[in-house]
Design a protein around this motif. Structure first.
Motif, PDB file in Angstrom:
ATOM      1  N   LEU A   5       0.824  -1.206   0.000  1.00  0.00           N
ATOM      2  CA  LEU A   5       0.000   0.000   0.000  1.00  0.00           C
ATOM      3  C   LEU A   5       0.858   1.255   0.000  1.00  0.00           C
ATOM      4  N   ILE A   6       1.917   1.234   0.777  1.00  0.00           N
ATOM      5  CA  ILE A   6       2.833   2.375   0.809  1.00  0.00           C
ATOM      6  C   ILE A   6       3.461   2.552  -0.573  1.00  0.00           C
ATOM      7  N   LEU A   7       3.926   1.460  -1.154  1.00  0.00           N
ATOM      8  CA  LEU A   7       4.559   1.535  -2.469  1.00  0.00           C
ATOM      9  C   LEU A   7       3.583   1.970  -3.544  1.00  0.00           C
ATOM     10  N   LYS A   8       2.340   1.498  -3.495  1.00  0.00           N
ATOM     11  CA  LYS A   8       1.362   1.843  -4.534  1.00  0.00           C
ATOM     12  C   LYS A   8       1.172   3.348  -4.615  1.00  0.00           C
ATOM     13  N   GLY A   9       0.962   3.999  -3.474  1.00  0.00           N
ATOM     14  CA  GLY A   9       0.792   5.445  -3.466  1.00  0.00           C
ATOM     15  C   GLY A   9       2.030   6.171  -3.945  1.00  0.00           C
ATOM     16  N   THR A  10       3.172   5.681  -3.531  1.00  0.00           N
ATOM     17  CA  THR A  10       4.438   6.277  -3.939  1.00  0.00           C
ATOM     18  C   THR A  10       4.667   6.089  -5.435  1.00  0.00           C
ATOM     19  N   ILE A  11       4.362   4.913  -5.924  1.00  0.00           N
ATOM     20  CA  ILE A  11       4.552   4.633  -7.351  1.00  0.00           C
ATOM     21  C   ILE A  11       3.618   5.485  -8.196  1.00  0.00           C
ATOM     22  N   ASN A  12       2.384   5.675  -7.745  1.00  0.00           N
ATOM     23  CA  ASN A  12       1.463   6.551  -8.479  1.00  0.00           C
ATOM     24  C   ASN A  12       2.047   7.951  -8.616  1.00  0.00           C
ATOM     25  N   LEU A  13       2.587   8.485  -7.527  1.00  0.00           N
ATOM     26  CA  LEU A  13       3.194   9.813  -7.571  1.00  0.00           C
ATOM     27  C   LEU A  13       4.443   9.822  -8.453  1.00  0.00           C
ATOM     28  N   LEU A  14       5.205   8.746  -8.413  1.00  0.00           N
ATOM     29  CA  LEU A  14       6.396   8.640  -9.255  1.00  0.00           C
ATOM     30  C   LEU A  14       6.014   8.593 -10.738  1.00  0.00           C
ATOM     31  N   ILE A  15       4.961   7.857 -11.058  1.00  0.00           N
ATOM     32  CA  ILE A  15       4.479   7.799 -12.448  1.00  0.00           C
ATOM     33  C   ILE A  15       4.086   9.202 -12.912  1.00  0.00           C
ATOM     34  N   LEU A  16       3.321   9.905 -12.089  1.00  0.00           N
ATOM     35  CA  LEU A  16       2.896  11.258 -12.463  1.00  0.00           C
ATOM     36  C   LEU A  16       4.091  12.190 -12.635  1.00  0.00           C
ATOM     37  N   THR A  17       5.069  12.086 -11.751  1.00  0.00           N
ATOM     38  CA  THR A  17       6.271  12.920 -11.845  1.00  0.00           C
ATOM     39  C   THR A  17       7.011  12.660 -13.151  1.00  0.00           C
ATOM     40  N   GLU A  18       7.168  11.404 -13.499  1.00  0.00           N
ATOM     41  CA  GLU A  18       7.892  11.064 -14.733  1.00  0.00           C
ATOM     42  C   GLU A  18       7.103  11.462 -15.975  1.00  0.00           C
ATOM     43  N   LEU A  19       5.767  11.323 -15.919  1.00  0.00           N
ATOM     44  CA  LEU A  19       4.958  11.730 -17.066  1.00  0.00           C
ATOM     45  C   LEU A  19       4.901  13.250 -17.206  1.00  0.00           C
ATOM     46  N   PHE A  82      -2.934  17.199  -8.651  1.00  0.00           N
ATOM     47  CA  PHE A  82      -2.839  16.106  -7.677  1.00  0.00           C
ATOM     48  C   PHE A  82      -1.410  15.970  -7.169  1.00  0.00           C
ATOM     49  N   LEU A  83      -0.465  16.035  -8.083  1.00  0.00           N
ATOM     50  CA  LEU A  83       0.949  15.926  -7.731  1.00  0.00           C
ATOM     51  C   LEU A  83       1.383  17.098  -6.843  1.00  0.00           C
ATOM     52  N   LYS A  84       1.033  18.299  -7.227  1.00  0.00           N
ATOM     53  CA  LYS A  84       1.390  19.486  -6.438  1.00  0.00           C
ATOM     54  C   LYS A  84       0.765  19.446  -5.047  1.00  0.00           C
ATOM     55  N   ASP A  85      -0.463  18.924  -4.953  1.00  0.00           N
ATOM     56  CA  ASP A  85      -1.147  18.830  -3.660  1.00  0.00           C
ATOM     57  C   ASP A  85      -0.429  17.901  -2.687  1.00  0.00           C
ATOM     58  N   HIS A  86       0.463  17.063  -3.191  1.00  0.00           N
ATOM     59  CA  HIS A  86       1.186  16.119  -2.337  1.00  0.00           C
ATOM     60  C   HIS A  86       2.547  16.628  -1.856  1.00  0.00           C
ATOM     61  N   GLU A  87       2.935  17.811  -2.286  1.00  0.00           N
ATOM     62  CA  GLU A  87       4.256  18.321  -1.903  1.00  0.00           C
ATOM     63  C   GLU A  87       4.403  18.438  -0.381  1.00  0.00           C
ATOM     64  N   LYS A  88       3.530  19.161   0.262  1.00  0.00           N
ATOM     65  CA  LYS A  88       3.644  19.373   1.720  1.00  0.00           C
ATOM     66  C   LYS A  88       3.484  18.080   2.501  1.00  0.00           C
ATOM     67  N   GLU A  91       6.677  16.153   2.255  1.00  0.00           N
ATOM     68  CA  GLU A  91       7.748  16.731   3.073  1.00  0.00           C
ATOM     69  C   GLU A  91       7.618  16.267   4.522  1.00  0.00           C
ATOM     70  N   LYS A  92       6.400  16.282   5.052  1.00  0.00           N
ATOM     71  CA  LYS A  92       6.170  15.849   6.429  1.00  0.00           C
ATOM     72  C   LYS A  92       6.478  14.367   6.601  1.00  0.00           C
ATOM     73  N   VAL A  93       5.996  13.561   5.673  1.00  0.00           N
ATOM     74  CA  VAL A  93       6.231  12.117   5.749  1.00  0.00           C
ATOM     75  C   VAL A  93       7.710  11.803   5.598  1.00  0.00           C
ATOM     76  N   SER A  94       8.398  12.551   4.765  1.00  0.00           N
ATOM     77  CA  SER A  94       9.834  12.342   4.560  1.00  0.00           C
ATOM     78  C   SER A  94      10.602  12.483   5.871  1.00  0.00           C
ATOM     79  N   THR A  95      10.250  13.477   6.646  1.00  0.00           N
ATOM     80  CA  THR A  95      10.901  13.683   7.940  1.00  0.00           C
ATOM     81  C   THR A  95      10.672  12.482   8.855  1.00  0.00           C
TER      82      THR A  95
END
Length: 108
Positions: A5-19, A82-88, A91-95
């Motif tokens: 589940l963690i990877l799925k959400g991350t992969i979706n964001l990664l796909i959007l970033t690359e596209l 959607f991608l921009k909405d995930h920036e903040k 950042e929090k999750v990264s910490t």
């Protein structure tokens, strides 16, 4: 929480970033994602993710005009938002993730 589940959400964001950088067909996206996360994805998994992102309106696919019958994907305005909405939140999750990794390394 399962790692899938963690990877799925991350992969979706990664796909959007690359596209956002370049439109690509599914196989190229799969190879790029696998190289970035250093994991082999189950056969067909990337296409399920792409279908879901397309259904949600974050990407759109079109048949390539280069003579091959290949679907090429590109990000939509909704996908960029959607991608921009995930920036903040990222950042929090990264910490938190960086903290957890360091703490887990110290467990004997």
């Amino acid at each position: 929480m399962k790692k899938e589940l963690i990877l799925k959400g991350t992969i979706n964001l990664l796909i959007l970033t690359e596209l956002y950088k370049n439109s690509m067909h599914g196989y190229a996206i799969e190879k790029l994602i696998c190289s970035k996360i250093n994991i082999d994805m189950p056969h067909g998994a990337i296409y399920m993710l792409l279908h879901n992102l397309e259904r949600r309106g974050f990407i759109k696919g079109k048949i390539s005009s280069n003579g091959r019958h290949v679907k090429e994907y590109e990000i939509t305005d909704s996908g960029i938002k959607f991608l921009k909405d995930h920036e903040k939140p990222l950042e929090k999750v990264s910490t938190v993730i960086n903290y957890l990794i360091e703490e887990i390394k110290n467990i004997n």
